[in-house]
Scaffold this motif. Sequence first.
Motif, PDB file in Angstrom:
ATOM      1  N   CYS A  10      33.755 -66.335 -42.181  1.00  0.00           N
ATOM      2  CA  CYS A  10      34.243 -65.262 -43.071  1.00  0.00           C
ATOM      3  C   CYS A  10      34.307 -65.727 -44.524  1.00  0.00           C
ATOM      4  O   CYS A  10      34.483 -64.904 -45.429  1.00  0.00           O
ATOM      5  CB  CYS A  10      35.601 -64.755 -42.626  1.00  0.00           C
ATOM      6  SG  CYS A  10      36.931 -65.962 -42.889  1.00  0.00           S
ATOM      7  N   VAL A  11      34.190 -67.042 -44.767  1.00  0.00           N
ATOM      8  CA  VAL A  11      34.268 -67.571 -46.132  1.00  0.00           C
ATOM      9  C   VAL A  11      33.507 -68.891 -46.140  1.00  0.00           C
ATOM     10  O   VAL A  11      33.440 -69.573 -45.108  1.00  0.00           O
ATOM     11  CB  VAL A  11      35.754 -67.748 -46.562  1.00  0.00           C
ATOM     12  CG1 VAL A  11      36.486 -68.738 -45.680  1.00  0.00           C
ATOM     13  CG2 VAL A  11      35.899 -68.155 -48.007  1.00  0.00           C
ATOM     14  N   THR A  12      32.919 -69.252 -47.275  1.00  0.00           N
ATOM     15  CA  THR A  12      32.211 -70.542 -47.351  1.00  0.00           C
ATOM     16  C   THR A  12      32.806 -71.390 -48.471  1.00  0.00           C
ATOM     17  O   THR A  12      33.609 -70.912 -49.268  1.00  0.00           O
ATOM     18  CB  THR A  12      30.706 -70.351 -47.582  1.00  0.00           C
ATOM     19  OG1 THR A  12      30.534 -69.658 -48.817  1.00  0.00           O
ATOM     20  CG2 THR A  12      30.056 -69.589 -46.443  1.00  0.00           C
ATOM     21  N   GLY A  13      32.380 -72.669 -48.488  1.00  0.00           N
ATOM     22  CA  GLY A  13      32.949 -73.599 -49.460  1.00  0.00           C
ATOM     23  C   GLY A  13      34.253 -74.178 -48.932  1.00  0.00           C
ATOM     24  O   GLY A  13      35.110 -74.626 -49.690  1.00  0.00           O
ATOM     25  N   LYS A  14      34.417 -74.155 -47.598  1.00  0.00           N
ATOM     26  CA  LYS A  14      35.638 -74.660 -46.958  1.00  0.00           C
ATOM     27  C   LYS A  14      35.611 -76.196 -46.943  1.00  0.00           C
ATOM     28  O   LYS A  14      34.547 -76.806 -47.079  1.00  0.00           O
ATOM     29  CB  LYS A  14      35.709 -74.130 -45.513  1.00  0.00           C
ATOM     30  CG  LYS A  14      35.742 -72.601 -45.413  1.00  0.00           C
ATOM     31  CD  LYS A  14      35.753 -72.113 -43.970  1.00  0.00           C
ATOM     32  CE  LYS A  14      34.489 -72.385 -43.196  1.00  0.00           C
ATOM     33  NZ  LYS A  14      33.317 -71.624 -43.609  1.00  0.00           N
ATOM     34  N   PRO A  15      36.763 -76.838 -46.705  1.00  0.00           N
ATOM     35  CA  PRO A  15      36.748 -78.301 -46.592  1.00  0.00           C
ATOM     36  C   PRO A  15      35.882 -78.724 -45.398  1.00  0.00           C
ATOM     37  O   PRO A  15      35.833 -78.013 -44.389  1.00  0.00           O
ATOM     38  CB  PRO A  15      38.217 -78.644 -46.329  1.00  0.00           C
ATOM     39  CG  PRO A  15      39.004 -77.434 -46.733  1.00  0.00           C
ATOM     40  CD  PRO A  15      38.111 -76.256 -46.552  1.00  0.00           C
ATOM     41  N   VAL A  16      35.222 -79.880 -45.532  1.00  0.00           N
ATOM     42  CA  VAL A  16      34.335 -80.341 -44.456  1.00  0.00           C
ATOM     43  C   VAL A  16      35.119 -80.505 -43.150  1.00  0.00           C
ATOM     44  O   VAL A  16      34.606 -80.240 -42.063  1.00  0.00           O
ATOM     45  CB  VAL A  16      33.649 -81.665 -44.869  1.00  0.00           C
ATOM     46  CG1 VAL A  16      32.791 -82.214 -43.741  1.00  0.00           C
ATOM     47  CG2 VAL A  16      32.804 -81.445 -46.110  1.00  0.00           C
ATOM     48  N   GLU A  17      36.400 -80.882 -43.256  1.00  0.00           N
ATOM     49  CA  GLU A  17      37.227 -81.073 -42.049  1.00  0.00           C
ATOM     50  C   GLU A  17      37.592 -79.745 -41.391  1.00  0.00           C
ATOM     51  O   GLU A  17      38.144 -79.722 -40.292  1.00  0.00           O
ATOM     52  CB  GLU A  17      38.557 -81.784 -42.400  1.00  0.00           C
ATOM     53  CG  GLU A  17      38.401 -83.118 -43.097  1.00  0.00           C
ATOM     54  CD  GLU A  17      38.274 -82.984 -44.609  1.00  0.00           C
ATOM     55  OE1 GLU A  17      37.922 -81.888 -45.101  1.00  0.00           O
ATOM     56  OE2 GLU A  17      38.516 -83.987 -45.299  1.00  0.00           O
ATOM     57  N   LEU A  18      37.329 -78.626 -42.055  1.00  0.00           N
ATOM     58  CA  LEU A  18      37.725 -77.324 -41.518  1.00  0.00           C
ATOM     59  C   LEU A  18      36.526 -76.367 -41.589  1.00  0.00           C
ATOM     60  O   LEU A  18      36.531 -75.381 -42.327  1.00  0.00           O
ATOM     61  CB  LEU A  18      38.922 -76.786 -42.327  1.00  0.00           C
ATOM     62  CG  LEU A  18      39.712 -75.655 -41.694  1.00  0.00           C
ATOM     63  CD1 LEU A  18      40.431 -76.110 -40.429  1.00  0.00           C
ATOM     64  CD2 LEU A  18      40.742 -75.107 -42.687  1.00  0.00           C
ATOM     65  N   HIS A  19      35.469 -76.719 -40.873  1.00  0.00           N
ATOM     66  CA  HIS A  19      34.277 -75.878 -40.736  1.00  0.00           C
ATOM     67  C   HIS A  19      33.445 -75.765 -42.018  1.00  0.00           C
ATOM     68  O   HIS A  19      32.587 -74.892 -42.128  1.00  0.00           O
ATOM     69  CB  HIS A  19      34.624 -74.472 -40.227  1.00  0.00           C
ATOM     70  CG  HIS A  19      35.402 -74.476 -38.949  1.00  0.00           C
ATOM     71  ND1 HIS A  19      34.833 -74.725 -37.729  1.00  0.00           N
ATOM     72  CD2 HIS A  19      36.739 -74.321 -38.729  1.00  0.00           C
ATOM     73  CE1 HIS A  19      35.769 -74.692 -36.800  1.00  0.00           C
ATOM     74  NE2 HIS A  19      36.943 -74.464 -37.375  1.00  0.00           N
ATOM     75  N   GLY A  20      33.708 -76.614 -43.008  1.00  0.00           N
ATOM     76  CA  GLY A  20      32.877 -76.618 -44.206  1.00  0.00           C
ATOM     77  C   GLY A  20      31.585 -77.360 -43.957  1.00  0.00           C
ATOM     78  O   GLY A  20      31.418 -78.003 -42.921  1.00  0.00           O
ATOM     79  N   ALA A  21      30.655 -77.275 -44.925  1.00  0.00           N
ATOM     80  CA  ALA A  21      29.363 -77.948 -44.769  1.00  0.00           C
ATOM     81  C   ALA A  21      29.323 -79.192 -45.641  1.00  0.00           C
ATOM     82  O   ALA A  21      29.761 -79.156 -46.798  1.00  0.00           O
ATOM     83  CB  ALA A  21      28.236 -77.000 -45.193  1.00  0.00           C
ATOM     84  N   ALA A  22      28.781 -80.264 -45.089  1.00  0.00           N
ATOM     85  CA  ALA A  22      28.524 -81.445 -45.908  1.00  0.00           C
ATOM     86  C   ALA A  22      27.633 -80.995 -47.068  1.00  0.00           C
ATOM     87  O   ALA A  22      26.730 -80.178 -46.891  1.00  0.00           O
ATOM     88  CB  ALA A  22      27.799 -82.491 -45.069  1.00  0.00           C
TER      89      ALA A  22
END
Length: 409
Positions: free
Chosen positions: A167-179
Amino acid sequence: MTASESTDQYFREAAGIMGLSGNMQKLLLTPEREVKVQVAMEMDNGELATYIGYRVQHNRSRGPMKGGLRYHPEVDADEVLSLATLMTWKTAVVDIPYGGAKGGIQIDARSLSPGELERLTRRFVDEIHDVIGPDKDIPAPDMGTNAQVMAWIMNQYEKYHGFNPACVTGKPVELHGAAGREEATGRGVGLLTIALLEKEEKNIEGARIALQGFGNVGKFAAQYLHERGAKLVAISDAYGGIYNPQGINVPLLTDYVATHKKVLNFPESEAISNEELLTADCDVLIPAAIGGVIVDSIVPHIRAKYIVEAANNPTVPSADRALAKRGIILLPDILANAGGVTVSYFEWVQNRQHFRWDLERVRHELDRKMIDAFETTWSLATEKKVPLRLAAYLVGIGRVGRATALGGY
Ligand code: NAD
């Protein structure tokens, strides 16, 4: 001229060349939905504060709408509309299956405590959760927001709709974000700066660069270019700038800013104003902060031969024409800063497939997308003998227009 009149002017110039009818132009320019909501919250001192939040959904002919969320004192309805429109053309230029949107709240995020920032963000999601979502409109970071803010957006959205990291991007890598998401816009800016210089048979090694803005985009662009031998001679932020003709040590400056929160007083540099930065003696000027900084009065004093628009909307249309007359080559925002939305797309893909890519894969796919878009735009500009901005709009509007016509109304 307002921000949206500026972006629409670029659109109309391209649409005129393409022979789009007046009705089609109106259809492509009119936003699908503009949302304006009250965001009320309790401050740390117990007082009530009320802000206005905006979300503009411009076009979804090529897919769900996508665009950042900005917390900045200059946010207003017109600026958000202009930025949403830019996102429509940008996602089309890099050919990812999205439309364009943007959101914002008029506030100086630096004035809020972490708790206030979290409450503001959660209250905003309470107001707009019904109109956003992984198949509708997917927010991302922009000025004044970051991975932590995106994590709060996800958490608040999930309270209404259940598990849904896409539902949103740019999340922390530890919480479903992308490297690689955090560095993506700056990396794309660096990559295309080098690609542009190569077309002009110039080398990045020793190229002198002036950079306005040392936030998410500016910092990573500076690091990428510094590592490849460029000389960052001037760098600024909201508090002012620094100049060193021998080249600023970017890794040391990054550490310095992490502690001091501003570039001013960095050792072995001279203090300059933001206006002096724009007219500094350099080969490439990279505006990576706010919009509307390259105006007519500055154009005669710009010494750069190339401008790479890392920020959105940094150049007003009349200044854009004056730059072209002076033979200054400009790589436009809808191409130059598209790295962020491209890796946001990769993050969304990974969230939906529940499959993680490693950093190497993200960088490889990002570089390929950015270079493909650059080559398409460069070839069209050469073939039609038009500036790169006009060529990028021709590519973007062409793709959106074809999708609209094929889908029907
Ligand atoms: P940020 O908030 O991380 O950093 C902004 C930087 O600009 C800071 O260094 C700040 O001090 C500086 N700044 C603010 N006001 C200024 C002023 N009046 N004069 C000079 N400097 C000023 O924001 P960001 O994410 O780096 O975004 C910068 C620009 O890039 C914006 O125009 C944004 O829309 C655009 N952009 C960002 C992304 C992204 O992925 N973050 C993607 C595409 C485009």
